[in-house]
Structure formats: C-alpha cells, structure tokens
Scaffold this motif. Structure first.
Motif, PDB file in Angstrom:
ATOM      1  N   VAL A  53      -6.217   5.977  -4.559  1.00 14.79           N
ATOM      2  CA  VAL A  53      -6.485   6.900  -5.656  1.00 14.79           C
ATOM      3  C   VAL A  53      -7.582   6.335  -6.559  1.00 14.79           C
ATOM      4  N   ASP A  69      -2.797  -1.237  -2.484  1.00 15.15           N
ATOM      5  CA  ASP A  69      -1.991  -0.471  -3.424  1.00 15.15           C
ATOM      6  C   ASP A  69      -2.293   1.022  -3.298  1.00 15.15           C
ATOM      7  N   THR A  70      -3.345   1.520  -3.931  1.00 15.16           N
ATOM      8  CA  THR A  70      -3.606   2.948  -3.905  1.00 15.16           C
ATOM      9  C   THR A  70      -5.090   3.244  -3.794  1.00 15.16           C
ATOM     10  N   ARG A  81       0.848  -1.194   0.000  1.00 15.52           N
ATOM     11  CA  ARG A  81       0.000   0.000   0.000  1.00 15.52           C
ATOM     12  C   ARG A  81       0.883   1.243   0.000  1.00 15.52           C
ATOM     13  N   HIS A  82       0.510   2.208  -0.831  1.00 23.19           N
ATOM     14  CA  HIS A  82       1.155   3.524  -0.812  1.00 23.19           C
ATOM     15  C   HIS A  82       0.341   4.380   0.160  1.00 23.19           C
ATOM     16  N   TYR A  98      -1.920   7.654 -14.290  1.00 21.64           N
ATOM     17  CA  TYR A  98      -1.516   7.577 -12.882  1.00 21.64           C
ATOM     18  C   TYR A  98      -0.082   8.070 -12.712  1.00 21.64           C
ATOM     19  N   GLN A 129      -1.015   8.176   0.195  1.00 25.42           N
ATOM     20  CA  GLN A 129      -2.027   8.650  -0.747  1.00 25.42           C
ATOM     21  C   GLN A 129      -3.420   8.783  -0.122  1.00 25.42           C
ATOM     22  N   ARG A 185      -7.393  10.432  -2.034  1.00 25.53           N
ATOM     23  CA  ARG A 185      -8.345   9.348  -2.295  1.00 25.53           C
ATOM     24  C   ARG A 185      -9.301   9.727  -3.434  1.00 25.53           C
ATOM     25  N   ASP A 230      -7.002  -2.706  -8.182  1.00 28.96           N
ATOM     26  CA  ASP A 230      -6.117  -1.729  -8.810  1.00 28.96           C
ATOM     27  C   ASP A 230      -5.567  -2.241 -10.128  1.00 28.96           C
TER      28      ASP A 230
END
Length: 426
Positions: free
Chosen positions: A297, A294-295, A66-67, A85, A70, A74, A268
């Motif tokens: 985002v 992961d992200t 996981r980053h 990305y 970030q 979100r 993701d």
C-alpha cells in the motif's frame, strides 16, 4: 529415481554462519535438497545443468512479514499515516474483499515475491472475514509454488477464535508441504488481554509459533505488552515481535532471554511514522531479526529495497552507532537470519548441504551490475528485481531466464486488476 540439478559457472554466495563469497564453484541439488557445493563437481548422467555464467548464485530471500492480500491495492495510499492506514485500508478497503479477491491478491502477491527472488514468505493474513476467505488465501499460496508460512489472524468475535483456529489447522495444514501455519495474534497492544491470552494459548495447544505486532506503538505500550506476556508465561511459545521499535535495551535483553525474534519493515515503519528501525539494537541484543515488506500500500514489495533501506538507515543513525552495520549484515537478515525468525533455519536460508534447494541466480551482465568487485555489496546496493534471472524452490525451477514458468502471468494480472477495480470502486 533421483533428480539432479547442477548449477555451474556462477559466483556463489553462501550465508551461514555469515555471508561469504565462495567464488566460482558449482552447486549440486539432489531430489530438491542441496547435496554439495564446491569447485569442479563431477558430471552426473541425466542431470539438468543450469549454466550460471555471469550470475551470482545465492540462497533465496526470506520475507518475514507481509500482508500479501494487499497486492490489489498497491500504492493506494503512498503517503499515509498509520491512523489513516487503519481507517482507509483496514476499515474501508479490507471488508470489500470477497474470497475471490483475497485469492487474486494472494496469488499475485506470492508470484510477485517469486519474481523478485523471495522464495519464503510469511503471509500475515488479517482478512479472515469467513472460512471461505481463509480457504481462498491458503489455496492461492499453495498454487503459487512459493514456500509460505500462513499467519492466521482470526477475524471474528473472540468466542469462536479457538474453534476456528483449530479448524484451519486441522483441515488446511494436516499434510506436509510448502505451506505451513503460525498464529498471527492481534496481541495485547491491539486487543483486550482476554483475547490475547486466548491467541497464545491456542497457539501453544496446536504447537504453533506466534507472530504479532508488538513494540510499534510507543514505549509505554511496548513495555505494557511485554510485561503482560511475561506475567502470563506466554513467551514460552516462540514469538516474533513485528515492528519492535520502542523497547528499552533492558526490555530487549528480556526478549532475547525468552528466545524471541523480530521482524522489521524499514520503509513501511518510516513512511507510516511508526518509528526508526531498531535494526542494530535488536541484533546487538542477540535477537534474530528479519525483514518484511509489510504492505505494498505504501512500501516496495522486494527485499532489495528493504536490504538497502535497512543498511542505509542503520548506518545513518543520528548517534553514529550504526556505522558497523554492513551489507553482509543486511544480506544475512534477508536470508539465514530471516529463516531463524520463521523457525526454518534448519530448512532454508543458506546453501548448507541437506537444506531445501531454495536458490536464486542474479544477472551481472547488465550496466547496473557489471564489474562489481564485491558480489555481496552489489546484491544489497545495486541489484533490483530486474536482476533476478532464475529461482528455485525446493529444487523446482519456478523462474527461468527472467520469466515465471508455471503460471499465466497475464491472466493472473487480468484477474487482479478486475478485482482491484471492484474493491476500489464498489
């Protein structure tokens, strides 16, 4: 003086060697460790008793990639391609983060994990724009109360990589604690071979594992990167292949023979167009495989969503080859198999006596969880973050009765929102 916690009256699910419903049994925790699991355990004078009536008791979830920083961006690009990305998130938004923004994102992101029953997190941190950024990221993890593996990805020119990685290791991780370190390598598929060599060599020098994005950029890139690692003897250092999607069966056998592990981020990977998750193929090759958010985002930040996605995508493979994948397999990936990926299988991931007491209690007294005939199936297919009632990390209660107990969450969110606004609207 010994500290004792007794968890009583819950339906206990253990995960080692494979997930199994033990039924209504008790769990005794002594000084932060699992001491005993069994029916009708005797009372212990002075023990704290946690009534788990109407709860499923199981090991805490393990997020293997996981980053975390970030959290403040979100859903900034919910429908995004990988190229976008790289340009929007890593090229534009990441450099706007000051150390205090990294702290805000890492603290909120780690608390998000705890709130969702994730007790162990690998934070793949690639925003090391200065030593202050690194220090802020590690400090936030430590203050959150989560068990974390900090994946340090050096962000500067190659000339300082070894020196700065040593500094981080020697100054921030010299004492034992809940936060440990690995080298988060950019690797041969992203940077030049000379830098990749330095990443693995400093990891070996410091006795640290490596986690790297390998195998997610197409079959040709995957084979080229793996051949480079093999030719230079780098796989003697424990290595996690993140997004290992494009390897042939023969390449997977080579990774397995080298002792490699893998981390998949099924939502993701599909959303960014990286490729179809290779869940069954990796595990059939004998490669321990964990799940990662992961992200946030463009993906959810909880493991309920990821277990569900991994389960459905594997069973829905076009060739029908994944129909043998079960909800028990998905739960295993989110617990003991994830612990294997992080090199922590002897420490966490199950309720085996002697392990750290990272434990989650899930509510079943809700319309979405009541009358579940298979508790494991319900955890994977029906539960969500609202079911997470109580969370312990190392025997310390960090969430009780549905609320985080050691942080002013409103203040954390206020700081995060202020930071997020600055980053998005400089």
């Amino acid at each position: 003086m010994t500290s004792t916690i007794l968890i009583r009256n819950g339906v206990v699910v253990d995960t080692e060697p494979d997930p199994v419903v033990l039924g209504q049994v008790d769990v005794r925790i002594e000084d932060g460790l699992i001491a005993e699991v069994g029916p009708g355990l005797p009372d212990v004078p002075g023990a704290e008793v946690i009534d788990a009536t109407g709860r499923i008791v199981l090991p805490g979830f393990v997020d293997t990639h996981r980053h975390t920083w970030q959290a403040g961006i979100r859903a900034v690009a919910a429908d995004i391609t990988f190229d976008t990305y790289l340009r929007r998130v890593l090229g534009e938004l990441a450099p706007r983060h000051r150390p205090q923004d990294i702290y805000a994102g890492n603290l909120a992101g780690a608390l998000e994990c705890l709130d969702a029953g994730i007790t162990t997190l690998l934070d793949w941190s690639h925003v090391q724009f200065s030593p202050d950024h690194t220090d802020a990221a590690v400090r936030a993890l430590g203050e959150s109360g989560i068990r974390a593996v900090f994946g340090y990805c050096y962000g500067g020119d190659s000339g300082e990589l070894t020196k700065e990685t040593r500094r981080v290791h020697d100054t921030l991780f010299c004492a034992s604690g809940l936060v440990t370190m690995v080298v988060a390598a950019l690797g041969p598929e992203i940077v030049g071979e000379e830098r990749a060599l330095e990443e693995w060599r400093v990891a070996a020098e410091l006795g640290l594992p490596v986690t790297a994005h390998l195998g997610g950029h197409g079959p040709e890139s995957a084979e080229r990167g793996l051949a480079f690692l093999e030719a230079n003897g780098l796989l003697s250092t424990p290595t996690t292949f993140v997004h290992a999607l494009h390897y042939t069966d023969e390449a997977l056998r080579r990774i397995a023979d080298a002792g490699g592990t893998a981390s998949l981020a099924p939502v993701d990977e599909m959303n960014l167009g990286l490729g179809y998750p290779a869940t069954g193929r990796l595990r059939e090759a004998g490669i321990p495989t964990g799940l990662g958010a992961d992200t946030v985002v463009c993906a959810p930040g909880d493991l309920f969503s990821l277990m569900r996605a991994a389960h459905l995508l594997e069973r829905g493979r076009p060739d029908g080859a994944g129909m043998g994948f079960t909800t028990r397999d998905a739960l295993r990936m989110a617990t003991i198999e994830g612990a294997q990926v992080l090199g922590l299988a002897d420490v966490i991931g199950s309720l085996r006596p002697g392990k750290q007491a990272d434990v989650v209690l899930l509510r079943t007294d809700t319309l979405g969880m009541a009358a579940a005939h298979d508790p494991i199936g319900a955890v994977v297919l029906n539960a969500d973050t609202s079911a997470v009632d109580t969370v312990l990390v190392g025997g310390r209660v960090v969430k009780r009765d549905g609320r985080l107990v050691h942080h002013d969450v409103a203040a954390v969110l206020s700081t995060l929102i202020e930071s997020a606004d600055m980053v998005a609207n400089p």
